[in-house]
Design an enzyme around this catalytic site. Structure first.
Site, PDB file in Angstrom:
ATOM      1  N   ARG A 225       0.856  -1.185   0.000  1.00 48.36           N
ATOM      2  CA  ARG A 225       0.000   0.000   0.000  1.00 48.36           C
ATOM      3  C   ARG A 225       0.894   1.237   0.000  1.00 48.36           C
ATOM      4  O   ARG A 225       1.986   1.234   0.598  1.00 48.36           O
ATOM      5  CB  ARG A 225      -0.900   0.034   1.250  1.00 48.36           C
ATOM      6  CG  ARG A 225      -2.098  -0.904   1.201  1.00 48.36           C
ATOM      7  CD  ARG A 225      -3.121  -0.491   0.136  1.00 48.36           C
ATOM      8  NE  ARG A 225      -4.317  -1.318   0.126  1.00 48.36           N
ATOM      9  CZ  ARG A 225      -4.545  -2.339  -0.699  1.00 48.36           C
ATOM     10  NH1 ARG A 225      -3.646  -2.697  -1.596  1.00 48.36           N
ATOM     11  NH2 ARG A 225      -5.688  -3.001  -0.644  1.00 48.36           N
ATOM     12  N   HIS A 273      -1.709  -0.276  -9.805  1.00 48.85           N
ATOM     13  CA  HIS A 273      -2.375  -1.177  -8.840  1.00 48.85           C
ATOM     14  C   HIS A 273      -2.871  -2.445  -9.544  1.00 48.85           C
ATOM     15  O   HIS A 273      -4.050  -2.790  -9.503  1.00 48.85           O
ATOM     16  CB  HIS A 273      -3.529  -0.449  -8.121  1.00 48.85           C
ATOM     17  CG  HIS A 273      -3.925  -1.110  -6.835  1.00 48.85           C
ATOM     18  ND1 HIS A 273      -4.287  -0.402  -5.701  1.00 48.85           N
ATOM     19  CD2 HIS A 273      -4.017  -2.429  -6.492  1.00 48.85           C
ATOM     20  CE1 HIS A 273      -4.594  -1.250  -4.732  1.00 48.85           C
ATOM     21  NE2 HIS A 273      -4.436  -2.490  -5.193  1.00 48.85           N
TER      22      HIS A 273
HETATM   23  P1  NDP Z   1      -1.696 -10.929   5.550  1.00 46.91           P
HETATM   24  O1  NDP Z   1      -2.595 -10.350   6.556  1.00 46.91           O
HETATM   25  O2  NDP Z   1      -1.818 -12.377   5.219  1.00 46.91           O
HETATM   26  O3  NDP Z   1      -0.177 -10.665   5.940  1.00 46.91           O
HETATM   27  C1  NDP Z   1       0.224  -9.446   6.471  1.00 46.91           C
HETATM   28  C2  NDP Z   1       1.640  -9.581   6.977  1.00 46.91           C
HETATM   29  O4  NDP Z   1       2.065  -8.307   7.474  1.00 46.91           O
HETATM   30  C3  NDP Z   1       1.763 -10.566   8.137  1.00 46.91           C
HETATM   31  O5  NDP Z   1       2.984 -11.258   8.059  1.00 46.91           O
HETATM   32  C4  NDP Z   1       1.764  -9.637   9.351  1.00 46.91           C
HETATM   33  O6  NDP Z   1       2.423 -10.147  10.498  1.00 46.91           O
HETATM   34  C5  NDP Z   1       2.549  -8.481   8.815  1.00 46.91           C
HETATM   35  N1  NDP Z   1       2.310  -7.274   9.618  1.00 46.91           N
HETATM   36  C6  NDP Z   1       1.169  -6.596   9.808  1.00 46.91           C
HETATM   37  N2  NDP Z   1       1.363  -5.552  10.635  1.00 46.91           N
HETATM   38  C7  NDP Z   1       2.671  -5.594  10.979  1.00 46.91           C
HETATM   39  C8  NDP Z   1       3.484  -4.795  11.801  1.00 46.91           C
HETATM   40  N3  NDP Z   1       2.987  -3.739  12.476  1.00 46.91           N
HETATM   41  N4  NDP Z   1       4.778  -5.123  11.936  1.00 46.91           N
HETATM   42  C9  NDP Z   1       5.276  -6.190  11.273  1.00 46.91           C
HETATM   43  N5  NDP Z   1       4.573  -6.991  10.476  1.00 46.91           N
HETATM   44  C10 NDP Z   1       3.275  -6.691  10.321  1.00 46.91           C
HETATM   45  O7  NDP Z   1      -1.900 -10.045   4.220  1.00 46.91           O
HETATM   46  P2  NDP Z   1      -1.682 -10.467   2.707  1.00 46.91           P
HETATM   47  O8  NDP Z   1      -0.343 -11.084   2.590  1.00 46.91           O
HETATM   48  O9  NDP Z   1      -2.848 -11.212   2.196  1.00 46.91           O
HETATM   49  O10 NDP Z   1      -1.716  -9.027   1.989  1.00 46.91           O
HETATM   50  C11 NDP Z   1      -0.778  -8.030   2.328  1.00 46.91           C
HETATM   51  C12 NDP Z   1      -1.197  -6.723   1.672  1.00 46.91           C
HETATM   52  O11 NDP Z   1      -0.982  -6.771   0.266  1.00 46.91           O
HETATM   53  C13 NDP Z   1      -2.675  -6.364   1.780  1.00 46.91           C
HETATM   54  O12 NDP Z   1      -3.002  -5.836   3.042  1.00 46.91           O
HETATM   55  C14 NDP Z   1      -2.818  -5.340   0.676  1.00 46.91           C
HETATM   56  O13 NDP Z   1      -2.510  -4.066   1.205  1.00 46.91           O
HETATM   57  C15 NDP Z   1      -1.751  -5.738  -0.333  1.00 46.91           C
HETATM   58  N6  NDP Z   1      -2.323  -6.226  -1.599  1.00 46.91           N
HETATM   59  C16 NDP Z   1      -1.986  -5.567  -2.757  1.00 46.91           C
HETATM   60  C17 NDP Z   1      -2.469  -5.993  -3.967  1.00 46.91           C
HETATM   61  C18 NDP Z   1      -2.070  -5.320  -5.222  1.00 46.91           C
HETATM   62  O14 NDP Z   1      -2.575  -5.664  -6.291  1.00 46.91           O
HETATM   63  N7  NDP Z   1      -1.170  -4.372  -5.172  1.00 46.91           N
HETATM   64  C19 NDP Z   1      -3.367  -7.157  -4.062  1.00 46.91           C
HETATM   65  C20 NDP Z   1      -3.645  -7.776  -2.785  1.00 46.91           C
HETATM   66  C21 NDP Z   1      -3.134  -7.321  -1.604  1.00 46.91           C
HETATM   67  P3  NDP Z   1       1.843 -11.432  11.272  1.00 46.91           P
HETATM   68  O15 NDP Z   1       2.158 -12.604  10.352  1.00 46.91           O
HETATM   69  O16 NDP Z   1       2.606 -11.495  12.521  1.00 46.91           O
HETATM   70  O17 NDP Z   1       0.368 -11.201  11.414  1.00 46.91           O
HETATM   71  C1  OXD Z   2      -6.512  -5.969  -2.691  1.00 47.58           C
HETATM   72  C2  OXD Z   2      -5.920  -5.159  -3.727  1.00 47.58           C
HETATM   73  O1  OXD Z   2      -6.391  -5.592  -1.539  1.00 47.58           O
HETATM   74  O2  OXD Z   2      -6.295  -5.310  -4.896  1.00 47.58           O
HETATM   75  O3  OXD Z   2      -7.129  -7.005  -3.003  1.00 47.58           O
HETATM   76  O4  OXD Z   2      -5.044  -4.330  -3.464  1.00 47.58           O
END
Ligand code: NDP
Ligand code: OXD
Length: 310
Positions: A225, A273
């Site tokens: 993001r 995106h």
């Molecule tokens: P998950 O919730 O599965 O994973 C998030 C990860 O971030 C976890 O490892 C979590 O830690 C870690 N995390 C969250 N907060 C913190 C923090 N404060 N400090 C350290 N680590 C942290 O999410 P996804 O992998 O499914 O997706 C990640 C992001 O990708 C989404 O939120 C979205 O913003 C983005 N996205 C972008 C897309 C695009 O097309 N550009 C498409 C889809 C998603 P922990 O394992 O300990 O919980």
């Molecule tokens: C999602 C994205 O969050 O497209 O699915 O970024």
């Protein structure tokens, strides 16, 4: 008959209604799927943040809100949302992200641009990139997407460090967590990939101080993001050579405004995106599976923890 409201943009309805109805039928669920339901009679909401529903209070009977997006930052703080919110975790979305991240990491690792932009009759100096094993990669966020990207990169031989909030064990990755782990994860990394959710804790995680920890000439790849990065600090790091190139898929304001310096910067690649797109066929099955779970008294999958914000 279950009443399911589809609250997303009209184009999404065109894409989703047939796969959703097919998945309901395959699951043996009798469902009225519509963009227009009486709120107090709605059992489930299939939801995108850019759809019409902003106030969940009238949906008194609704058992869950099922997001078509993985990122939920625009809805997680909605005070009217008291129903369980499930985010999307989908193998197609994950595979799309793995392919996008791997492609852009290999572009920078191999220095592909030097040759693509060099079709000018000049036989250039041969610059041999290091092998992947000599190129440390760090992934901030090793959840559904980051862990899969990390494992794909380890298959190429990159030494991959993953960083998360809580302690994790992802086979093949050096896993670090918490504030102490962040410094170690970033120090001397040559490629950093941000796959964190947008929360108050993750804002500006790549800032002047953290970018300075990376190896000189490192690459930044952000499909997470926009607010994960301090834009001005990144521009200064690009201008100083601390960062060689940034590939950015997500931004604080989307579409990225025409006058944003990222557009004109020669060391920035902007993509709109598109890192990982939700695909209707697989997403529909996941949504329907969660509804079936709700209807058979099993816990919903991928419920967002409002306290954590993801
Ligand atoms: P998950 O919730 O599965 O994973 C998030 C990860 O971030 C976890 O490892 C979590 O830690 C870690 N995390 C969250 N907060 C913190 C923090 N404060 N400090 C350290 N680590 C942290 O999410 P996804 O992998 O499914 O997706 C990640 C992001 O990708 C989404 O939120 C979205 O913003 C983005 N996205 C972008 C897309 C695009 O097309 N550009 C498409 C889809 C998603 P922990 O394992 O300990 O919980
Ligand atoms: C999602 C994205 O969050 O497209 O699915 O970024």
């Amino acid at each position: 008959m279950l009443k399911v409201l589809f609250s997303a943009k009209p184009a999404a309805w065109e894409e989703y209604h047939a796969p959703l109805n097919a998945a309901f039928a395959a699951a043996g669920l009798d469902v009225d799927l519509s963009r227009d339901q009486v709120p107090a009679e709605t059992d489930y909401i299939v939801f995108a943040p850019n759809g019409p529903v902003k106030d969940f209070a009238p949906y008194t009977k609704t058992k869950a809100v099922l997001s078509l997006w993985a990122g939920v930052e625009t809805v997680v703080d909605n005070a009217t949302l008291t129903q369980p919110l499930c985010r999307l975790v989908d193998t197609s979305l994950t595979q799309g992200m793995v392919e996008w991240v791997t492609g852009h990491a290999l572009r920078h690792h191999l220095g592909i641009d030097a040759h693509i932009h060099g079709q000018d009759g000049i036989w250039r100096d041969q610059i041999t990139p290091p092998l992947a094993k000599a190129r440390p990669v760090t992934i901030l966020g090793i959840g559904a997407l980051g862990a899969a990207c990390g494992q794909a990169l380890t298959a190429f031989g990159f030494p991959v460090t993953g960083w998360s909030r809580s302690a994790k064990d992802v086979p093949g990755l050096r896993c670090l967590h918490g504030d102490d782990g962040l410094k170690a994860a970033l120090t001397d990394a040559q490629i950093v990939i941000t796959l964190l959710p947008q929360t108050p804790q993750t804002g500006n995680i790549l800032n002047a101080d953290s970018l300075a920890l990376l190896a000189k000439g490192a690459f930044v790849i952000n499909p997470g993001r926009g607010p994960l990065i301090d834009d001005d600090a990144l521009l200064r790091a690009l201008d100083s050579g601390q960062i060689a190139h940034a590939t950015l898929d997500v931004f604080r304001v989307e579409p990225l405004p025409a006058d944003h310096p990222f557009w004109a910067h020669p060391q920035v690649t902007v993509t709109p995106h598109i890192a990982a797109t939700t695909r209707a066929e697989t997403a529909a099955e996941i949504i329907v599976d969660n509804i079936r779970r709700g209807e058979t008294g099993r816990p919903f999958l991928n419920v967002v923890d409002r306290g954590r914000g993801y």
